[in-house]
Scaffold this motif. Structure first.
Motif, mmCIF file in Angstrom:
data_model
loop_
_atom_site.group_PDB
_atom_site.id
_atom_site.type_symbol
_atom_site.label_atom_id
_atom_site.label_comp_id
_atom_site.label_asym_id
_atom_site.label_seq_id
_atom_site.Cartn_x
_atom_site.Cartn_y
_atom_site.Cartn_z
ATOM 1 N N PHE A 8 19.646 -62.152 106.042
ATOM 2 C CA PHE A 8 18.912 -60.958 106.459
ATOM 3 C C PHE A 8 19.570 -60.349 107.682
ATOM 4 O O PHE A 8 20.480 -60.936 108.286
ATOM 5 N N THR A 9 19.082 -59.168 108.068
ATOM 6 C CA THR A 9 19.651 -58.409 109.177
ATOM 7 C C THR A 9 18.529 -57.790 109.999
ATOM 8 O O THR A 9 17.559 -57.285 109.439
ATOM 9 N N GLY A 10 18.676 -57.819 111.317
ATOM 10 C CA GLY A 10 17.815 -57.039 112.197
ATOM 11 C C GLY A 10 16.678 -57.775 112.863
ATOM 12 O O GLY A 10 16.260 -58.851 112.437
ATOM 13 N N HIS A 11 16.207 -57.150 113.943
ATOM 14 C CA HIS A 11 15.172 -57.745 114.786
ATOM 15 C C HIS A 11 13.891 -58.111 114.046
ATOM 16 O O HIS A 11 13.349 -59.203 114.246
ATOM 17 N N GLU A 12 13.382 -57.214 113.246
ATOM 18 C CA GLU A 12 12.107 -57.501 112.569
ATOM 19 C C GLU A 12 12.227 -58.701 111.639
ATOM 20 O O GLU A 12 11.341 -59.561 111.603
ATOM 21 N N LYS A 13 13.314 -58.779 110.901
ATOM 22 C CA LYS A 13 13.524 -59.919 109.988
ATOM 23 C C LYS A 13 13.734 -61.216 110.771
ATOM 24 O O LYS A 13 13.272 -62.282 110.351
ATOM 25 N N ILE A 14 14.425 -61.137 111.912
ATOM 26 C CA ILE A 14 14.609 -62.321 112.761
ATOM 27 C C ILE A 14 13.256 -62.822 113.248
ATOM 28 O O ILE A 14 12.957 -64.018 113.172
ATOM 29 N N GLN A 28 29.683 -72.985 127.427
ATOM 30 C CA GLN A 28 28.742 -74.108 127.574
ATOM 31 C C GLN A 28 27.385 -73.610 128.084
ATOM 32 O O GLN A 28 26.337 -74.010 127.572
ATOM 33 N N LYS A 29 27.400 -72.741 129.062
ATOM 34 C CA LYS A 29 26.145 -72.190 129.597
ATOM 35 C C LYS A 29 25.409 -71.385 128.528
ATOM 36 O O LYS A 29 24.177 -71.439 128.444
ATOM 37 N N LYS A 30 26.152 -70.618 127.736
ATOM 38 C CA LYS A 30 25.531 -69.802 126.678
ATOM 39 C C LYS A 30 24.823 -70.699 125.662
ATOM 40 O O LYS A 30 23.703 -70.410 125.229
ATOM 41 N N VAL A 31 25.456 -71.813 125.296
ATOM 42 C CA VAL A 31 24.865 -72.750 124.336
ATOM 43 C C VAL A 31 23.574 -73.341 124.895
ATOM 44 O O VAL A 31 22.544 -73.389 124.199
ATOM 45 N N LYS A 32 23.598 -73.784 126.126
ATOM 46 C CA LYS A 32 22.399 -74.408 126.716
ATOM 47 C C LYS A 32 21.295 -73.381 126.961
ATOM 48 O O LYS A 32 20.110 -73.682 126.817
ATOM 49 N N PHE A 33 21.692 -72.141 127.297
ATOM 50 C CA PHE A 33 20.707 -71.075 127.446
ATOM 51 C C PHE A 33 19.998 -70.838 126.110
ATOM 52 O O PHE A 33 18.766 -70.737 126.051
ATOM 53 N N ALA A 34 20.777 -70.776 125.031
ATOM 54 C CA ALA A 34 20.187 -70.590 123.693
ATOM 55 C C ALA A 34 19.299 -71.771 123.329
ATOM 56 O O ALA A 34 18.200 -71.585 122.785
ATOM 57 N N GLN A 35 19.748 -72.975 123.600
ATOM 58 C CA GLN A 35 18.944 -74.172 123.324
ATOM 59 C C GLN A 35 17.583 -74.074 124.015
ATOM 60 O O GLN A 35 16.534 -74.271 123.390
ATOM 61 N N THR A 79 11.481 -72.851 123.488
ATOM 62 C CA THR A 79 10.199 -72.223 123.833
ATOM 63 C C THR A 79 9.409 -71.890 122.575
ATOM 64 O O THR A 79 8.197 -71.722 122.637
ATOM 65 N N ARG A 80 10.111 -71.734 121.449
ATOM 66 C CA ARG A 80 9.517 -71.350 120.168
ATOM 67 C C ARG A 80 8.758 -70.015 120.261
ATOM 68 O O ARG A 80 7.813 -69.770 119.527
ATOM 69 N N ASP A 81 9.200 -69.153 121.155
ATOM 70 C CA ASP A 81 8.575 -67.842 121.332
ATOM 71 C C ASP A 81 9.444 -66.791 120.648
ATOM 72 O O ASP A 81 10.381 -66.250 121.240
ATOM 73 N N TYR A 82 9.141 -66.522 119.381
ATOM 74 C CA TYR A 82 9.960 -65.595 118.599
ATOM 75 C C TYR A 82 9.967 -64.193 119.186
ATOM 76 O O TYR A 82 10.916 -63.437 118.979
ATOM 77 N N ASN A 83 8.916 -63.830 119.961
ATOM 78 C CA ASN A 83 8.865 -62.511 120.588
ATOM 79 C C ASN A 83 9.841 -62.382 121.752
ATOM 80 O O ASN A 83 10.077 -61.275 122.233
ATOM 81 N N VAL A 84 10.387 -63.478 122.202
ATOM 82 C CA VAL A 84 11.410 -63.473 123.247
ATOM 83 C C VAL A 84 12.777 -63.797 122.650
ATOM 84 O O VAL A 84 13.772 -63.138 122.958
ATOM 85 N N VAL A 85 12.835 -64.783 121.770
ATOM 86 C CA VAL A 85 14.112 -65.259 121.219
ATOM 87 C C VAL A 85 14.886 -64.133 120.539
ATOM 88 O O VAL A 85 16.107 -64.012 120.726
ATOM 89 N N TYR A 86 14.225 -63.285 119.785
ATOM 90 C CA TYR A 86 14.933 -62.247 119.021
ATOM 91 C C TYR A 86 15.720 -61.292 119.915
ATOM 92 O O TYR A 86 16.691 -60.677 119.482
#
Length: 151
Positions: A49-55, A14-21, A26-33
């Motif tokens: 796709f696969t990998g950090h850059e594609k994410i 449950q905590k993992k889900v809310k942390f991801a939410q 934040t919509r900060d792709y430089n942190v989310v990836y």
């Protein structure tokens, strides 16, 4: 959140889900990836796709297109290293048309708690301003989403 790693319990899943939410909101792709392994496998609707850059590329384009994005995730099911999530999010496009996406995600984690596989299936429906759930910076966790909202 280093304690949020497999094997999951009801509480840690449950905590993992809310942390991801909260991270996605934040919509900060430089942190989310950073929550994903370097070789994480993604399927997002018809994108594979696969990998950090594609994410990062995907998330940057997503949040440029999906303006006013607000997301709610709820734990659906879990096992030792997998979590299934039900979600809803709202956004508007360049024409100011509001949309709501309903969907499910399937997550698999490595031993350190980073996601190594993410699959998402979702459907967008047009909504009016009046039909929006996530207005005026509301805490998305306080919105009552019940069976009457499933269609």
């Amino acid at each position: 959140m280093s304690d949020l790693k497999p094997p999951f319990t009801q509480e840690t899943a449950q905590k993992k889900v809310k942390f991801a939410q909260d991270l996605w909101n934040t919509r900060d792709y430089n942190v989310v990836y950073k929550g994903y392994t370097e070789n994480c496998i993604w399927r997002n609707r018809d994108h594979f796709f696969t990998g950090h850059e594609k994410i990062k590329e995907f998330l940057k384009a997503k949040w440029e297109k999906e303006q006013g994005y607000q997301l709610r995730k709820e734990l659906f099911a879990f096992t030792d290293n997998k979590i299934a999530v039900q979600f809803w999010y709202e956004f508007h496009d360049d024409d100011q048309q509001w949309w709501r996406c309903y969907g499910l995600e399937d997550w698999t984690f490595d031993e350190n708690g980073k996601m190594r596989k993410r699959q998402m299936s979702g459907n967008n429906i047009k909504i009016s301003e009046e039909e929006r759930w996530f207005k005026d910076n509301i805490d998305v966790n306080t919105v009552d989403i019940s069976e009457k909202h499933w269609w």
